[in-house]
Design a protein around this motif. Structure first.
Motif, PDB file in Angstrom:
ATOM      1  N   THR A 111       0.840  -1.189   0.000  1.00  0.00           N
ATOM      2  CA  THR A 111       0.000   0.000   0.000  1.00  0.00           C
ATOM      3  C   THR A 111       0.879   1.245   0.000  1.00  0.00           C
ATOM      4  OG1 THR A 111      -1.800  -1.107   1.172  1.00  0.00           O
ATOM      5  CG2 THR A 111      -1.716   1.301   1.334  1.00  0.00           C
ATOM      6  N   GLU A 195      -5.840  -3.173  -0.753  1.00  0.00           N
ATOM      7  CA  GLU A 195      -4.583  -2.663  -1.305  1.00  0.00           C
ATOM      8  C   GLU A 195      -4.473  -1.147  -1.194  1.00  0.00           C
ATOM      9  OE1 GLU A 195      -2.488  -2.287  -5.648  1.00  0.00           O
ATOM     10  OE2 GLU A 195      -3.293  -4.269  -5.134  1.00  0.00           O
ATOM     11  N   ASN A 242     -11.456  -3.561  -3.600  1.00  0.00           N
ATOM     12  CA  ASN A 242     -10.421  -4.337  -4.300  1.00  0.00           C
ATOM     13  C   ASN A 242     -10.867  -4.729  -5.707  1.00  0.00           C
ATOM     14  OD1 ASN A 242      -8.543  -4.270  -2.214  1.00  0.00           O
ATOM     15  ND2 ASN A 242      -9.016  -6.321  -1.454  1.00  0.00           N
TER      16      ASN A 242
END
Length: 308
Positions: A111, A195, A242
């Motif tokens: 990330t 993420e 996501n």
């Protein structure tokens, strides 16, 4: 011969001998030449010369082996090409669907921190009016169906695929702000990884598709896919989670266009949303439905209040 003559002769001969000795000494000095030093000096010069030769030799050194160094590449490192390769366009304006790159078949990328991580890695969330600087880098503009007063800015903790805890951001409808925070608290408590959670810019909406994005987000001022009507995202009443792990599929169209490996829902990988899991249940508990339950198409990333 008179004695005086003998004495004189003796004196003459002695003088001659002394003169000869002087001449010989002078000749000897002349033959020696300039710069020729006496034996003792020559010996000193020889010593100095030897010393100079010794000094010119390489100094004795101790060789120390240089420690070997290695560069560790994070298993969560993002490919350098991510987001840089526009796809050829289909007649419908979407990017051409292509095979999923090997690096993304089991996508677990780090990330990028846009906000400070939460203290001590715990859950934290805020709800506020949308700050001017955030609004300026969002896709909101005059003519969007939601006014600025209709929207709220959230910050929320989330787990990353990199094993760290991060702070994400989201713009949602004012009426759903508290409920959305509760949903993501439950997702956080379950350890489900996200993420990237951030606000989408207008230039990203307009840019040619690269098919590799994976931002969890809500408000995006755009029409619905394949329609001229506003998307529920344009009201802040839909959330995509996501997207690469949970793509949109209708016929031969897949969005993101490189995420076709994730249309195989029997091959379960981390980051995927499956029927009955914490995300589906948490959204259902606030009255939102899941695009993974749709029949004519599948939108596994998509949750919305209206069911659209």
């Amino acid at each position: 011969m008179p004695t005086s003559l003998v004495d004189a002769g003796d004196s003459y001969r002695q003088g001659m001998r002394a003169g000869v000795l002087v001449v010989v000494a002078v000749l000897f000095a002349a033959c020696s030449g300039p710069g020729v030093e006496p034996t003792t000096t020559a010996s000193s010069a020889s010593t100095t010369s030897t010393s100079a030769v010794t000094t010119s030799l390489p100094p004795s050194t101790t060789t120390t082996a240089t420690p070997e160094t290695t560069t560790t590449i994070s298993p969560f490192a993002r490919p350098d090409w991510l987001g840089t390769r526009p796809l050829p366009l289909r007649p419908d304006g979407h990017g051409a669907v292509q095979e999923t790159p090997e690096e993304l078949v089991d996508r677990q990328l780090e990330t990028i921190d846009l906000l400070e991580p939460p203290p001590e890695g715990g859950w934290a969330a805020t709800i506020s009016p949308v700050p001017d600087d955030v609004l300026a880098r969002s896709s909101w503009e005059e003519g969007c169906p939601a006014s600025v007063d209709d929207l709220r800015y959230l910050t929320m903790s989330h787990h990353g695929f990199d094993g760290e805890v991060h702070t994400g951001e989201m713009i949602v409808h004012v009426d759903e702000a508290g409920a959305v925070v509760e949903v993501f608290r439950r997702i956080f408590d379950a350890g489900y990884p996200i993420e990237q959670m951030r606000v989408i810019r207008q230039d990203e909406v307009d840019d040619p598709p690269t098919g590799d994005w994976n931002e969890t987000t809500s408000f995006v001022c755009r029409p619905a896919v394949g329609s001229n009507n506003w998307s529920q995202h344009a009201f802040g009443l839909a959330i995509d989670v996501n997207p690469f792990h949970n793509p949109y599929q209708r016929g031969d169209l897949v969005i993101p266009e490189l995420a076709s490996a994730y249309t195989d829902r029997d091959h379960v990988r981390v980051g995927m949303i499956m029927d009955g899991d914490v995300a589906v249940e948490a959204f259902a508990d606030i009255g939102w439905s899941w695009g993974g339950d749709w029949n004519t198409l599948k939108d596994w990333m998509h949750f919305s209040r209206s069911g659209r």
